[in-house]
Design a protein around this motif. Structure first.
Motif, mmCIF file in Angstrom:
data_model
loop_
_atom_site.group_PDB
_atom_site.id
_atom_site.type_symbol
_atom_site.label_atom_id
_atom_site.label_comp_id
_atom_site.label_asym_id
_atom_site.label_seq_id
_atom_site.Cartn_x
_atom_site.Cartn_y
_atom_site.Cartn_z
ATOM 1 N N GLU A 176 0.836 -1.203 0.000
ATOM 2 C CA GLU A 176 0.000 0.000 0.000
ATOM 3 C C GLU A 176 0.871 1.253 0.000
ATOM 4 O OE1 GLU A 176 -3.393 2.229 2.783
ATOM 5 O OE2 GLU A 176 -2.535 0.295 3.393
ATOM 6 N N LEU A 177 1.943 1.219 0.783
ATOM 7 C CA LEU A 177 2.880 2.340 0.826
ATOM 8 C C LEU A 177 3.530 2.561 -0.535
ATOM 9 C CD1 LEU A 177 4.430 4.431 2.534
ATOM 10 C CD2 LEU A 177 6.064 2.620 3.112
ATOM 11 N N GLU A 178 3.955 1.470 -1.171
ATOM 12 C CA GLU A 178 4.563 1.567 -2.499
ATOM 13 C C GLU A 178 3.578 2.145 -3.509
ATOM 14 O OE1 GLU A 178 7.325 -1.338 -5.207
ATOM 15 O OE2 GLU A 178 5.467 -2.177 -4.431
ATOM 16 N N PHE A 179 2.340 1.689 -3.458
ATOM 17 C CA PHE A 179 1.303 2.185 -4.378
ATOM 18 C C PHE A 179 1.078 3.685 -4.197
ATOM 19 C CE2 PHE A 179 -3.215 3.197 -5.089
ATOM 20 C CZ PHE A 179 -3.285 2.952 -6.451
ATOM 21 N N MET A 180 1.050 4.152 -2.947
ATOM 22 C CA MET A 180 0.805 5.563 -2.674
ATOM 23 C C MET A 180 1.918 6.439 -3.250
ATOM 24 S SD MET A 180 -0.651 5.282 1.238
ATOM 25 C CE MET A 180 -1.023 7.027 1.408
ATOM 26 N N PHE A 181 3.157 5.993 -3.110
ATOM 27 C CA PHE A 181 4.267 6.797 -3.628
ATOM 28 C C PHE A 181 4.320 6.746 -5.153
ATOM 29 C CE2 PHE A 181 5.785 7.163 0.669
ATOM 30 C CZ PHE A 181 6.518 8.340 0.656
ATOM 31 N N LYS A 182 4.017 5.605 -5.733
ATOM 32 C CA LYS A 182 4.013 5.519 -7.195
ATOM 33 C C LYS A 182 2.879 6.331 -7.799
ATOM 34 C CE LYS A 182 6.449 1.155 -7.919
ATOM 35 N NZ LYS A 182 6.381 -0.232 -8.435
ATOM 36 N N ARG A 183 1.788 6.480 -7.038
ATOM 37 C CA ARG A 183 0.659 7.277 -7.503
ATOM 38 C C ARG A 183 0.923 8.765 -7.293
ATOM 39 N NH1 ARG A 183 -4.807 6.055 -4.458
ATOM 40 N NH2 ARG A 183 -3.659 7.273 -2.886
ATOM 41 N N GLY A 184 1.939 9.094 -6.503
ATOM 42 C CA GLY A 184 2.278 10.495 -6.264
ATOM 43 C C GLY A 184 1.617 11.087 -5.040
ATOM 44 N N SER A 185 0.955 10.253 -4.205
ATOM 45 C CA SER A 185 0.262 10.782 -3.035
ATOM 46 C C SER A 185 1.034 10.528 -1.748
ATOM 47 C CB SER A 185 -1.138 10.152 -2.920
ATOM 48 O OG SER A 185 -1.051 8.742 -2.839
ATOM 49 N N GLY A 186 2.283 10.082 -1.871
ATOM 50 C CA GLY A 186 3.085 9.791 -0.693
ATOM 51 C C GLY A 186 3.998 10.952 -0.323
ATOM 52 N N ASP A 187 4.275 11.097 0.974
ATOM 53 C CA ASP A 187 5.243 12.075 1.452
ATOM 54 C C ASP A 187 5.897 11.517 2.710
ATOM 55 O OD1 ASP A 187 3.381 12.382 3.480
ATOM 56 O OD2 ASP A 187 2.563 14.247 2.686
ATOM 57 N N ILE A 188 6.745 12.310 3.347
ATOM 58 C CA ILE A 188 7.492 11.831 4.504
ATOM 59 C C ILE A 188 6.560 11.431 5.642
ATOM 60 C CG2 ILE A 188 7.803 14.229 5.252
ATOM 61 C CD1 ILE A 188 10.101 11.208 5.984
ATOM 62 N N THR A 189 5.444 12.165 5.775
ATOM 63 C CA THR A 189 4.488 11.836 6.847
ATOM 64 C C THR A 189 3.858 10.464 6.617
ATOM 65 O OG1 THR A 189 4.001 14.188 7.115
ATOM 66 C CG2 THR A 189 2.447 12.634 8.080
ATOM 67 N N VAL A 190 3.504 10.182 5.357
ATOM 68 C CA VAL A 190 2.938 8.873 5.016
ATOM 69 C C VAL A 190 3.934 7.769 5.311
ATOM 70 C CG1 VAL A 190 2.129 7.437 3.105
ATOM 71 C CG2 VAL A 190 1.359 9.807 3.274
ATOM 72 N N LEU A 191 5.194 7.994 4.941
ATOM 73 C CA LEU A 191 6.239 6.996 5.190
ATOM 74 C C LEU A 191 6.399 6.755 6.689
ATOM 75 C CD1 LEU A 191 8.518 5.164 4.181
ATOM 76 C CD2 LEU A 191 10.006 7.170 4.087
ATOM 77 N N GLN A 192 6.443 7.827 7.473
ATOM 78 C CA GLN A 192 6.594 7.682 8.921
ATOM 79 C C GLN A 192 5.406 6.929 9.529
ATOM 80 O OE1 GLN A 192 7.022 11.883 9.694
ATOM 81 N NE2 GLN A 192 9.224 11.702 10.090
ATOM 82 N N THR A 193 4.197 7.253 9.065
ATOM 83 C CA THR A 193 2.996 6.605 9.598
ATOM 84 C C THR A 193 3.019 5.106 9.339
ATOM 85 O OG1 THR A 193 1.701 8.627 9.256
ATOM 86 C CG2 THR A 193 0.473 6.581 9.524
ATOM 87 N N LYS A 194 3.378 4.726 8.113
ATOM 88 C CA LYS A 194 3.418 3.306 7.777
ATOM 89 C C LYS A 194 4.513 2.576 8.548
ATOM 90 C CE LYS A 194 0.016 2.838 4.938
ATOM 91 N NZ LYS A 194 -1.168 2.066 5.356
ATOM 92 N N VAL A 195 5.631 3.252 8.772
ATOM 93 C CA VAL A 195 6.713 2.637 9.544
ATOM 94 C C VAL A 195 6.239 2.370 10.973
ATOM 95 C CG1 VAL A 195 8.964 3.121 10.613
ATOM 96 C CG2 VAL A 195 8.647 3.480 8.162
ATOM 97 N N ILE A 196 5.492 3.308 11.546
ATOM 98 C CA ILE A 196 4.944 3.102 12.893
ATOM 99 C C ILE A 196 3.987 1.907 12.897
ATOM 100 C CG2 ILE A 196 3.450 4.098 14.672
ATOM 101 C CD1 ILE A 196 4.589 6.859 13.878
ATOM 102 N N GLU A 197 3.124 1.814 11.878
ATOM 103 C CA GLU A 197 2.188 0.693 11.787
ATOM 104 C C GLU A 197 2.935 -0.633 11.666
ATOM 105 O OE1 GLU A 197 -0.825 1.161 8.796
ATOM 106 O OE2 GLU A 197 -1.083 3.289 9.237
ATOM 107 N N LEU A 198 3.985 -0.651 10.862
ATOM 108 C CA LEU A 198 4.777 -1.873 10.692
ATOM 109 C C LEU A 198 5.440 -2.284 12.005
ATOM 110 C CD1 LEU A 198 6.346 -0.978 7.238
ATOM 111 C CD2 LEU A 198 4.922 -2.987 7.655
ATOM 112 N N CYS A 199 5.968 -1.302 12.738
ATOM 113 C CA CYS A 199 6.591 -1.597 14.023
ATOM 114 C C CYS A 199 5.565 -2.173 14.999
ATOM 115 C CB CYS A 199 7.219 -0.333 14.614
ATOM 116 S SG CYS A 199 8.739 0.203 13.789
ATOM 117 N N GLN A 200 4.352 -1.628 14.955
ATOM 118 C CA GLN A 200 3.301 -2.127 15.847
ATOM 119 C C GLN A 200 2.928 -3.572 15.523
ATOM 120 O OE1 GLN A 200 0.284 0.865 15.290
ATOM 121 N NE2 GLN A 200 1.070 2.162 16.956
ATOM 122 N N VAL A 201 2.889 -3.895 14.224
ATOM 123 C CA VAL A 201 2.621 -5.283 13.819
ATOM 124 C C VAL A 201 3.703 -6.217 14.357
ATOM 125 C CG1 VAL A 201 2.504 -6.863 11.853
ATOM 126 C CG2 VAL A 201 1.306 -4.669 11.755
#
Length: 328
Positions: A299-324
């Motif tokens: 999902e993170l890869e798709f967001m950046f390839k679509r152009g809707s990703g930024d540093i905040t999105v990356l940080q948020t997903k990293v937090i979610e991954l750490c929680q998993v």
């Protein structure tokens, strides 16, 4: 047939190959007459290049016509295809046509099939950052090319510092060559550590921090990578590749497979000796945790390839991954 098509993401390796071809084809005294470069913003660059390459070279040496960053093998107008069909088979032996592109040619296009028939195709891929064995091989190859002797440990440290950045690798290798000063003694790990600036963090360290559920460390690594101008899509690609490898290793372990060669083949790991360490890395994670990480990464890869990703999105997903990875 003097036609060349170079493509791939390793722009530094491609530049070296272009320079080698240029030195081989051109006479230095006649370069200004026989060397033409067509940039991607020039209209009808391919047709203009075909007209130019049919012009006999002046003086000594051959002629080289270079079309930079072409998309002719992604889309090709009918009039350009007609001109290619007419011209490629009859280019004189002392005129050379070079086309370069960062993108993989579309095998379905008629233009690609035509170039496959007449051109020398060469790919210049970036080594995936998680394939450490291949990066170490590239380090040793660069050392041999530049004329630097490295100890095995020094090669590993240098590979960790430069990753798959070929330009940085050769810059650092030149620094080591000057430091060695023609000595026959191999450069050791301490010298590499002293002279080569590690970018403090790399994407594999980010994957390791996520795997252990260390959110603070993971966010620190993200900040360092962004400050070092590491492209977000490259960071994500490394994470996807590393978690995919861990998932395959865990899956094979859960299925009862114990043969390192079989696990390495399934996980596409070049060196079966790495399987022992990969098994240790995934011991603390369940198969369900690893499976849950992949949709978040995709999902993170798709967001950046679509152009809707930024540093905040990356940080948020990293937090979610750490929680998993923290859940038991």
């Amino acid at each position: 047939m003097p036609i060349y098509f170079y493509w791939g993401e390793d722009d530094f390796a491609m530049e070296r190959a272009v320079a080698t071809l240029r030195d081989r084809v051109l006479d230095s005294m006649w370069t200004s007459f026989n060397y033409t470069v067509f940039l991607p913003d020039q209209s009808d660059a391919v047709i203009a290049a075909l007209n130019q390459v049919m012009t006999p070279p002046f003086g000594a040496g051959g002629r080289l016509v270079w079309v930079v960053n072409t998309n002719i093998c992604q889309q090709c107008p009918e009039n350009v295809l007609t001109e290619l069909t007419r011209t490629l088979p009859v280019i004189p032996d002392n005129s050379h046509l070079l086309l370069t592109s960062p993108n993989k040619p579309d095998e379905r296009l008629k233009s690609t099939k035509l170039f496959k028939q007449y051109a020398d195709f060469r790919e210049f891929p970036l080594i995936p950052p998680w394939k450490t064995e291949l990066i170490i091989q590239a380090v040793n190859q660069a050392a041999q090319t530049v004329g630097v002797k490295l100890t095995a440990k020094a090669a590993e440290v240098l590979a960790e510092a430069v990753g798959n950045d070929t330009r940085l690798l050769y810059n650092e290798m030149e620094k080591l060559r000057l430091y060695a000063g023609g000595s026959n003694q191999p450069v050791d790990m301490d010298t590499v550590t002293l002279l080569v600036r590690n970018t403090t963090q790399n994407s594999l360290q980010l994957a390791a921090a996520i795997r252990t559920g260390d959110t603070v460390k993971a966010l620190t690594v993200v900040a360092d990578l962004v400050n070092a101008a590491e492209p977000e899509l490259r960071i994500i690609a490394t994470l996807v590749g590393q978690f995919r490898t861990w998932l395959w290793v865990k899956l094979m372990m859960e299925s009862g497979e114990r043969n390192p060669q079989a696990i390495a083949k399934a996980a596409e790991v070049g060196n079966p000796n790495r399987i022992y360490f990969l098994q240790k890395e995934v011991q603390s994670l369940s198969l369900r945790q690893l499976i849950s990480c992949l949709p978040l990464l995709l999902e993170l890869e798709f967001m950046f390839k679509r152009g809707s990703g930024d540093i905040t999105v990356l940080q948020t997903k990293v937090i979610e991954l750490c929680q998993v990875c923290q859940r038991h």
